[in-house]
Motif scaffolding. Structure first.
Motif, PDB file in Angstrom:
ATOM      1  N   GLU A 171      51.129   6.873  -7.062  1.00  0.00           N
ATOM      2  CA  GLU A 171      50.676   6.638  -8.331  1.00  0.00           C
ATOM      3  C   GLU A 171      49.695   5.337  -8.448  1.00  0.00           C
ATOM      4  O   GLU A 171      48.741   5.334  -8.894  1.00  0.00           O
ATOM      5  N   MET A 172      49.984   4.132  -7.835  1.00  0.00           N
ATOM      6  CA  MET A 172      49.443   3.146  -7.832  1.00  0.00           C
ATOM      7  C   MET A 172      47.880   3.192  -7.020  1.00  0.00           C
ATOM      8  O   MET A 172      47.100   2.803  -7.679  1.00  0.00           O
ATOM      9  N   ASN A 173      47.886   3.951  -5.913  1.00  0.00           N
ATOM     10  CA  ASN A 173      46.673   4.167  -5.200  1.00  0.00           C
ATOM     11  C   ASN A 173      45.842   4.985  -6.237  1.00  0.00           C
ATOM     12  O   ASN A 173      44.422   4.495  -6.249  1.00  0.00           O
ATOM     13  N   ILE A 174      46.220   5.795  -7.095  1.00  0.00           N
ATOM     14  CA  ILE A 174      45.318   6.435  -8.060  1.00  0.00           C
ATOM     15  C   ILE A 174      44.854   5.466  -8.834  1.00  0.00           C
ATOM     16  O   ILE A 174      43.667   5.700  -9.252  1.00  0.00           O
ATOM     17  N   MET A 175      45.721   4.748  -9.641  1.00  0.00           N
ATOM     18  CA  MET A 175      45.249   3.866 -10.457  1.00  0.00           C
ATOM     19  C   MET A 175      44.134   2.950 -10.085  1.00  0.00           C
ATOM     20  O   MET A 175      43.394   2.645 -10.872  1.00  0.00           O
ATOM     21  N   ILE A 176      44.348   2.320  -9.046  1.00  0.00           N
ATOM     22  CA  ILE A 176      43.694   1.474  -8.403  1.00  0.00           C
ATOM     23  C   ILE A 176      42.199   1.908  -8.203  1.00  0.00           C
ATOM     24  O   ILE A 176      41.176   1.471  -8.190  1.00  0.00           O
ATOM     25  N   TYR A 177      42.331   2.906  -7.180  1.00  0.00           N
ATOM     26  CA  TYR A 177      40.978   3.132  -6.387  1.00  0.00           C
ATOM     27  C   TYR A 177      40.382   4.445  -7.060  1.00  0.00           C
ATOM     28  O   TYR A 177      38.892   4.636  -6.846  1.00  0.00           O
ATOM     29  N   ALA A 178      41.000   5.326  -7.615  1.00  0.00           N
ATOM     30  CA  ALA A 178      40.527   6.585  -8.088  1.00  0.00           C
ATOM     31  C   ALA A 178      40.327   6.591  -9.412  1.00  0.00           C
ATOM     32  O   ALA A 178      39.785   7.472 -10.149  1.00  0.00           O
ATOM     33  N   THR A 179      41.007   5.774 -10.299  1.00  0.00           N
ATOM     34  CA  THR A 179      41.079   5.919 -11.955  1.00  0.00           C
ATOM     35  C   THR A 179      41.784   6.780 -12.594  1.00  0.00           C
ATOM     36  O   THR A 179      42.071   6.934 -13.462  1.00  0.00           O
ATOM     37  N   ALA A 180      41.658   8.136 -11.970  1.00  0.00           N
ATOM     38  CA  ALA A 180      42.288   9.400 -12.622  1.00  0.00           C
ATOM     39  C   ALA A 180      42.684  10.511 -11.522  1.00  0.00           C
ATOM     40  O   ALA A 180      42.100  10.495 -10.180  1.00  0.00           O
ATOM     41  N   GLY A 181      43.931  11.106 -11.533  1.00  0.00           N
ATOM     42  CA  GLY A 181      44.339  11.932 -10.783  1.00  0.00           C
ATOM     43  C   GLY A 181      45.466  12.882 -11.380  1.00  0.00           C
ATOM     44  O   GLY A 181      45.910  12.513 -12.630  1.00  0.00           O
ATOM     45  N   ILE A 182      45.980  13.709 -10.378  1.00  0.00           N
ATOM     46  CA  ILE A 182      47.310  14.319 -10.906  1.00  0.00           C
ATOM     47  C   ILE A 182      48.045  14.413  -9.917  1.00  0.00           C
ATOM     48  O   ILE A 182      48.015  14.143  -8.675  1.00  0.00           O
ATOM     49  N   LEU A 183      49.571  14.225 -10.274  1.00  0.00           N
ATOM     50  CA  LEU A 183      50.675  14.033  -9.466  1.00  0.00           C
ATOM     51  C   LEU A 183      51.357  15.308  -9.925  1.00  0.00           C
ATOM     52  O   LEU A 183      51.938  15.457 -10.898  1.00  0.00           O
ATOM     53  N   ARG A 184      51.700  16.182  -8.955  1.00  0.00           N
ATOM     54  CA  ARG A 184      52.431  17.761  -8.877  1.00  0.00           C
ATOM     55  C   ARG A 184      53.915  17.361  -8.122  1.00  0.00           C
ATOM     56  O   ARG A 184      53.832  16.959  -7.129  1.00  0.00           O
ATOM     57  N   TYR A 185      54.593  17.817  -8.820  1.00  0.00           N
ATOM     58  CA  TYR A 185      56.108  18.063  -8.046  1.00  0.00           C
ATOM     59  C   TYR A 185      56.535  19.425  -8.175  1.00  0.00           C
ATOM     60  O   TYR A 185      56.289  20.142  -8.993  1.00  0.00           O
ATOM     61  N   ILE A 186      57.237  19.848  -6.850  1.00  0.00           N
ATOM     62  CA  ILE A 186      57.728  21.064  -6.750  1.00  0.00           C
ATOM     63  C   ILE A 186      59.203  20.857  -6.075  1.00  0.00           C
ATOM     64  O   ILE A 186      59.252  20.278  -5.099  1.00  0.00           O
ATOM     65  N   ILE A 187      60.181  21.189  -6.967  1.00  0.00           N
ATOM     66  CA  ILE A 187      61.508  20.986  -6.400  1.00  0.00           C
ATOM     67  C   ILE A 187      62.191  22.355  -6.120  1.00  0.00           C
ATOM     68  O   ILE A 187      62.281  23.234  -6.877  1.00  0.00           O
ATOM     69  N   SER A 188      62.511  22.605  -5.008  1.00  0.00           N
ATOM     70  CA  SER A 188      63.088  23.882  -4.545  1.00  0.00           C
ATOM     71  C   SER A 188      64.409  23.519  -3.748  1.00  0.00           C
ATOM     72  O   SER A 188      64.729  22.541  -3.416  1.00  0.00           O
ATOM     73  N   PRO A 189      65.144  24.546  -3.457  1.00  0.00           N
ATOM     74  CA  PRO A 189      66.612  24.262  -2.829  1.00  0.00           C
ATOM     75  C   PRO A 189      66.398  23.665  -1.423  1.00  0.00           C
ATOM     76  O   PRO A 189      67.262  22.998  -1.033  1.00  0.00           O
ATOM     77  N   GLU A 190      65.192  23.859  -0.824  1.00  0.00           N
ATOM     78  CA  GLU A 190      65.116  23.313   0.670  1.00  0.00           C
ATOM     79  C   GLU A 190      64.515  21.996   0.416  1.00  0.00           C
ATOM     80  O   GLU A 190      64.692  21.093   1.522  1.00  0.00           O
ATOM     81  N   GLU A 191      63.528  21.510  -0.370  1.00  0.00           N
ATOM     82  CA  GLU A 191      62.576  20.342  -0.090  1.00  0.00           C
ATOM     83  C   GLU A 191      62.055  19.741  -1.711  1.00  0.00           C
ATOM     84  O   GLU A 191      62.071  20.672  -2.757  1.00  0.00           O
TER      85      GLU A 191
END
Ligand SMILES: Nc1ncnc2c1ncn2[C@@H]1O[C@H](COP(=O)(O)OP(=O)(O)OP(=O)(O)O)[C@@H](O)[C@H]1O
Ligand SMILES: [Mg+2]
Lengths: 142, 116
Positions: A53-73
């Motif tokens: 998150e910090m790297n996006i804020m510092i170097y890229a100014t904008a981005g998306i953080l996606r998450y997928i929580i499944s039974p395995e990972e």
């Protein structure tokens, strides 16, 4: 506790306002705890996500953080449309940083963020195209 | 050892509500580079730093640190204080340096470990 289904979502990360840094990671941490993920894994995900998150804020100014929580990972994908990274191998080295002075004054710029992400993830991938953007993918096994 | 006892012995000035001082301190880590603290501080550690920016609170939350001690007489930014209160992270101040603060704390915690 066993996870019985798959949970997905995403957060938009916008640079500029550093007082909001960590909000996406904090929200994800709450989601993981609510789903019943054990503390130690939540801690690893939170650290890795916060660095991304910090790297996006510092170097890229904008981005998306996606998450997928499944039974395995737990899979985290941090994608931005920033300047990209010319030499990924160099960027992955502990101590390498191009952080500007104003970012260093806040305590960032040790060149340890990407190594921290790698350390906390079971699988770590980074893909970057100069002028197009950077994608970091992290998998933490459950 | 309780944060409250440490605060008394080291004459640290708490800026956040006193209830926070009841927590246990497992040890300490000194650092001004946030990613270094993210990598190396231990759970329950007291964090000694000269950083005052709001991001220190997020680091303390993600690492489950017991408290932040800001050294050299520095004052945290006002949004750092707001966030510390809402996230329940104690912030304490000292006019002493990181070296003196850590040195004294090391002695205290060591003496306590020897006593068992
Ligand atoms: N999303 C990104 N877009 C463009 N460049 C990036 C991105 N992420 C990292 N980099 C480059 O890789 C370097 C190393 O990143 P890393 O997160 O390891 O350290 P840092 O951000 O410089 O310091 P720290 O994370 O310790 O505060 C950065 O200085 C920057 O040059
Ligand atoms: Mg970084």
């Amino acid at each position: 506790m066993k996870i019985d289904k798959t949970y997905e979502g995403n957060f938009h990360i916008v640079g500029g306002d550093f007082s909001r840094a960590g909000e996406a990671s904090t929200e994800l941490k709450t989601i993981l705890l609510n789903v019943g993920i054990e503390d130690e894994i939540v801690r690893r995900v939170a650290i890795a996500t916060f660095e991304a998150e910090m790297n996006i804020m510092i170097y890229a100014t904008a981005g998306i953080l996606r998450y997928i929580i499944s039974p395995e990972e737990i899979r985290i994908i941090a994608e931005d449309m920033g300047p990209g990274i010319e030499d990924i191998e160099l960027a992955m080295q502990e101590g390498y940083s191009t952080a500007p002075d104003w970012v260093r004054e806040m305590g960032w710029g040790a060149g340890m963020g990407l190594p921290n992400m790698k350390k906390n993830a079971d699988i770590f991938r980074i893909d970057s195209v100069v002028g197009e953007g950077t994608t970091v993918e992290m998998i933490i096994k459950l | 050892m309780k944060l409250k006892e440490i605060a008394e012995i080291l004459s640290l000035r708490p800026l956040t509500p006193v209830e926070g001082l009841e927590r246990e301190v497992s040890g300490a880590y000194v650092g001004d580079l946030l990613s270094d603290v993210m990598a190396n501080a231990g759970e329950g550690n007291l964090w000694i730093t000269l950083q005052t920016h709001v991001n220190i609170v997020a680091v303390a939350v993600f690492k489950n640190l017991s408290a932040i001690v800001i050294v050299n007489g520095r004052m945290p930014d006002s949004d750092t204080m707001d966030k510390a209160v809402s996230e329940d992270i104690p912030i304490l101040l000292t006019g002493k340096s990181a070296f003196e603060t850590a040195g004294k704390l090391y002695q205290i915690l060591n003496a306590q470990n020897l006593q068992g």
